[in-house]
Enzyme design. Structure first.
Site, short mmCIF file in Angstrom:
data_model
loop_
_atom_site.label_atom_id
_atom_site.label_comp_id
_atom_site.label_asym_id
_atom_site.label_seq_id
_atom_site.Cartn_x
_atom_site.Cartn_y
_atom_site.Cartn_z
N LYS A 131 -9.49 13.14 4.93
CA LYS A 131 -8.52 12.04 4.87
C LYS A 131 -7.44 12.33 5.90
O LYS A 131 -7.43 13.41 6.49
CB LYS A 131 -7.91 11.92 3.48
N ARG A 132 -6.55 11.37 6.14
CA ARG A 132 -5.45 11.65 7.06
C ARG A 132 -4.68 12.88 6.58
O ARG A 132 -4.58 13.12 5.38
CB ARG A 132 -4.51 10.44 7.14
N HIS A 143 0.82 -1.22 0.00
CA HIS A 143 0.00 0.00 0.00
C HIS A 143 0.85 1.26 0.00
O HIS A 143 0.32 2.37 -0.02
CB HIS A 143 -0.92 0.03 1.22
N THR A 155 -8.96 5.72 -1.71
CA THR A 155 -10.24 5.04 -1.79
C THR A 155 -11.38 5.99 -1.44
O THR A 155 -12.53 5.74 -1.81
CB THR A 155 -10.28 3.83 -0.84
N LYS A 207 -0.58 14.70 0.76
CA LYS A 207 -2.00 14.83 0.40
C LYS A 207 -2.38 16.30 0.20
O LYS A 207 -3.47 16.63 -0.23
CB LYS A 207 -2.89 14.19 1.46
N LYS A 218 -15.61 6.59 -2.86
CA LYS A 218 -16.85 6.76 -2.08
C LYS A 218 -17.58 8.01 -2.54
O LYS A 218 -18.81 8.02 -2.69
CB LYS A 218 -16.54 6.84 -0.58
C1 F55 Z 1 -0.45 2.07 8.57
C2 F55 Z 1 0.65 1.69 9.31
C3 F55 Z 1 1.92 1.81 8.78
CL1 F55 Z 1 3.26 1.33 9.71
C4 F55 Z 1 2.11 2.31 7.51
C5 F55 Z 1 1.02 2.69 6.77
C6 F55 Z 1 -0.25 2.56 7.30
C7 F55 Z 1 -1.45 2.97 6.52
O1 F55 Z 1 -2.49 3.20 7.11
N1 F55 Z 1 -1.34 3.06 5.18
C8 F55 Z 1 -2.35 3.37 4.34
O2 F55 Z 1 -3.48 3.62 4.75
N2 F55 Z 1 -2.08 3.36 3.04
C9 F55 Z 1 -3.11 3.65 2.06
O3 F55 Z 1 -3.70 2.44 1.63
C10 F55 Z 1 -4.84 2.67 0.82
C11 F55 Z 1 -5.47 1.34 0.50
O4 F55 Z 1 -4.68 0.65 -0.41
C12 F55 Z 1 -4.47 3.45 -0.43
O5 F55 Z 1 -5.65 3.77 -1.11
C13 F55 Z 1 -3.71 4.73 -0.06
O6 F55 Z 1 -3.24 5.35 -1.22
C14 F55 Z 1 -2.55 4.41 0.87
O7 F55 Z 1 -1.93 5.59 1.31
#
Ligand code: F55
Length: 829
Positions: free
Chosen positions: A565-566, A373, A676, A571, A680
């Protein structure tokens, strides 16, 4: 005797098609019984929360019924199963989703009306299950919904954190974090399985032993913690299937430490035992990168070890020979977080089942697949060798062995190319010698999935270039998706009715491709009227929520423009705020006649910053500082309002998304793996203003570029633009708005200095300056489109109509076919 009971139950079950009745009278009785006997309140005196609890327990009973049948059926059929391992699941609320998927929403609504309650009000009583950070975790939840709905024989495995993602509170515009006590009032959606528990070992030493004349290694662990299962049934929609999400909680083990009891230090022995529970205490709230923390590694191994023991026990119930393992089991690892499972499978097969190494490795390579991801190589997880050696000494040895064999194989292809060998090595030599978990995953997994086409390209050409050149066929694209059950049916019932009415069927809820049928009516004036009404009602709901939370009154005629979003630099929420400042500045300098031509906007931003992420926290503060100034400026009135929605989470998203007109997805091209949230919004007929990044590229293909507002540098332009670096000054307009912040126009001059530096003196890594002019143009295009409400509504309908590809049902079908090799296993009704 047991057999007799079973036969009786089967007979009864056959006759009654389920024990529990779902007519409204039976449901009323059920709810009242739960008020009296589960919640232990009088059936003549209970409040909304107690009513919610009773209602939830009544739904839970129905979930359990289907969940039992499903597992009986899976056991009988013994199909190949998919085990989905993820350290995070963002499930949100369960009540509405469950009754909708069970197909008994109307009956419950009726039953509650008869009892003098309102279903929707009770649903609001539920807190979110927030066992995850962001996209990765919510995507896991959507995948579970699709797996259940499409009848796949699937299990989810994860950790039952005592504290989920922190609650965000805002004090004077600053983010503060508070613990999420989500279990304090009980959790009716889980079933505690005290008898399903496994010991998980840590620390200790590795010794050599001779067994049947063969030298082998045994691990003598130094600590044992018990993993107890909590099961969360996940019902499919329009099917009897309900699958299981099994989350592990850590409990002190009664196997070790007996010594201390006999030595007399009873109190200390008890206190020390409680420390075991810390493993599943809290979710790490940082979604950027892995930080080599011991507790984090223990969390990973804890849930992996318990899950594998459970999976292997189930396998051994029916099978003797491990040759059959890959025919019965597929293991999907959600990012590299659970990748220690590769070493664990090897340890179990070699050390405990006594398979020889190459046979064990052959099996491991056939069962694992991984989804990445992250985009940046820095985002890939590394574990310091010293740490791994101390917590999991045998696993470290196994990883060294895997690496040794990998290097031997690589030498055959790359001979003396030492640079390449060292890049591909699982061991990173450096100041801190570390294990590269991504390289471990790549060495073993038969498929490596990217989450959008652009993302896969990045993986192939940059992040994992060396591996791609060696094993091109491993690399696959599985563009993410979201479930239309949660994101339309649950959260936007008015839209749901409109779609079903115009398509003449509800079949799109299981087969979302049908939604394209709306295209035909994109210009129909009757549909336009219904569509606009739907949007208005949703905007009213959102406006009320905003007023309650922030005391800001917003006009329903304004365009609701949303970025939720975060909070991350990539972003580019900062780009949004600087755009807002520009808009504010323009309006301030207009005369009255110009002002009449301004499209009024409500700019809504929401999201959490990782607690240690200073820049992100400053962005949140800037949002509030700008909101304070703009919202109280009498020259501006309803032409511009700025709102920060605190504590963004799944249920807030369910409220905000249906009520938005425009949504923003501003990541610097090449930085968002997929995204994602945009899917939505798309489903909900909200127009997208986006960079050509992640899944937005594919969205543009589906709905047509003219139906969204694309802007900014393209993925392949970014490196060159960065190269030009600081010489590139961006537009005059950009310099002006940054100057306003620097000069203290919004207060907090000193505090914002370093934030301004990140986009000017710091080199503007995320290219805000470069993209600013194009961003403003896209915003202006959105304004122009909004003025023509017929055109806007048509674009909105075409967005929903073009969203079919972005259902997680499609994603899951691709995984099932191309990665897991599993077939549906539908429990008869
Ligand atoms: C959580 C813990 C760690 Cl250690 C690293 C990353 C994350 C995390 O939450 N990553 C995350 O949300 N990545 C996102 O995944 C989505 C689903 O695939 C993507 O749509 C998005 O682009 C990506 O940033």
């Amino acid at each position: 005797r047991k057999g007799g009971l079973k036969a009786k139950a089967e007979k009864m079950f056959g006759l009654m098609d389920g024990f529990l009745k779902n007519d409204s009278v039976s449901l009323q009785k059920d709810i009242l019984d739960h008020v009296e006997f589960t919640v232990a309140r009088s059936r003549f005196n209970f409040d909304d929360f107690e009513a919610y609890q009773a209602l939830a327990h009544s739904v839970r009973d129905r979930l359990i019924e289907r969940w039992h049948d499903t597992h009986q059926y899976f056991k009988k059929k013994d199909p190949k199963r998919i085990y989905f391992l993820s350290l995070e699941f963002l499930m949100g609320r369960s009540l509405t989703n469950s009754v909708i998927n069970l197909g008994i929403q109307d009956q419950y609504a009726d039953a509650l009306t008869q009892l003098g309650f309102d279903f929707e009000i009770l649903a609001e009583q539920e807190g979110d299950a927030a066992l995850g950070n962001g996209g990765l975790a919510r995507f896991a939840a959507c995948q579970m919904d699709s797996l259940a709905t499409l009848d796949y024989p699937a299990w989810g495995y994860g950790l039952r954190y005592q504290y989920g993602l922190f609650r965000q509170i805002i004090v004077d515009g600053f983010q503060h974090e508070q613990p999420d006590f989500w279990l304090n009032f009980g959790n009716p959606w889980e079933i505690e399985r005290v008898h399903v528990s496994y010991p998980v070992k840590f620390y200790g030493t590795v010794e050599e032993e001779v067994l049947n004349g063969k030298k082998c290694k045994i691990w003598i662990p130094g600590e044992s913690v018990e993993a107890v299962a909590y099961d969360n049934p996940i019902p499919g929609y329009g099917t009897r299937n309900a699958i299981n999400l099994r989350l592990w909680a850590a409990k002190p083990s009664d196997q070790y430490d007996m010594e201390s009891y006999t030595t007399g230090d009873y109190i200390n022995a008890i206190v020390n035992r409680q420390k075991a529970e810390t493993i599943s205490n809290v979710l790490y709230p940082d979604d950027r990168s892995y930080q080599g923390k011991e507790l984090r590694l223990k969390q990973q191994y804890f849930f992996v070890s318990a899950s594998l023991q459970d999976i292997i026990r189930r396998f051994k119930d029916l099978h003797k020979n491990f040759d059959e393992f890959p025919e019965k089991i597929a293991l999907q690892i959600n990012d590299t977080h659970p990748s220690i499972s590769i070493a664990e499978v090897m340890r179990v097969l070699v050390d405990e089942e006594h398979l020889d190494w190459s046979k064990a490795w052959g099996i491991a390579c056939r069962i694992f697949s991984v989804t990445i991801h992250a985009v940046q190589p820095e985002g890939l997880e590394k574990i310091p060798v010293d740490l791994l050696g101390s917590v999991l000494p045998r696993h470290l040895e196994i990883i060294y062995e895997i690496n040794f064999r990998l290097m031997e194989e690589l030498k055959k292809s790359f001979d003396q190319d030492y640079d390449r060998l060292s890049r591909m090595s699982i061991i990173e030599e450096g100041a801190v010698k570390s294990i590269r978990m991504a390289n471990l995953s790549l060495a073993c997994c038969h498929t490596v999935n990217g989450v959008s086409r652009v993302h896969l390209e990045t993986l192939k050409t940059r992040v994992f270039k060396d591996f791609y050149e060696l094993w091109p066929l491993k690399f696959q694209c599985k563009t993410n998706g979201v479930t239309q059950r949660r994101w339309i049916v649950v959260s936007n019932p008015s839209l749901c009715s409109i779609i079903s009415k115009w398509l003449g069927t509800e079949a799109w809820i299981r087969n979302v491709d049908l939604i394209a049928g709306l295209r035909e009516y994109a210009k129909d004036p009757d549909l336009h009227t219904e569509w606009k009404n739907m949007k208005k009602v949703n905007k009213m709901r959102l406006a009320e929520y905003i007023e309650t939370l922030t005391s800001v009154k917003v006009s329903l005629d304004a365009m609701f423009d949303v970025q939720i979003k975060r909070i991350h630099e990539y972003k580019r929420q900062l780009l949004n705020i600087l755009g807002i400042i520009h808009r504010y500045d323009c309006i301030k300098n207009m005369d009255e006649s110009d002002k009449r031509r301004v499209v009024p906007r409500v700019c809504i931003i929401g999201g959490k910053a990782a607690p240690g992420y200073e820049v992100a926290k400053k962005i949140i503060k800037l949002c509030h500082a700008v909101a304070d100034k703009v919202n109280s400026d009498p020259d501006i009135g309803d032409l511009l309002k700025v709102v920060f929605i605190p504590d963004y989470n799944v249920s807030v998203a369910e409220l905000v998304i249906p009520g938005s007109d425009l949504s923003q997805h501003l990541s610097t091209a090449g930085h968002e793996a997929s995204g994602t949230g945009c899917m939505k919004f798309l489903m909900n007929g909200c127009l997208l203003l986006a960079t050509a990044d992640g899944s937005a590229v594919e969205i543009a293909e589906e709905i047509g570029e003219p139906n969204m507002f694309l802007f900014g540098a393209k993925v392949d332009e970014v490196p060159a633009l960065r190269e030009k670096g600081t010489t590139l000054k961006g537009s005059l307009q950009f310099a002006r708005v940054v100057r306003m912040v620097r000069d203290g126009y919004f207060g907090f001059k000193d505090y914002f200095k370093s934030l301004c530096d990140t986009v000017e003196d710091g080199g503007d890594f995320y290219l805000l300056g470069h993209d600013f002019a194009s961003y403003l143009e896209a915003q202006a295009a959105a304004d122009r489109a909004f003025v023509d409400q017929e055109k806007w509504t048509q674009m909105s309908i075409l967005s929903t109509a073009g969203s079919g590809k972005f259902s997680s049902d499609r994603t899951i079908e691709e995984y099932a076919e191309q990665s897991w090799g599993i077939e549906p296993c539908k429990c008869p009704f």
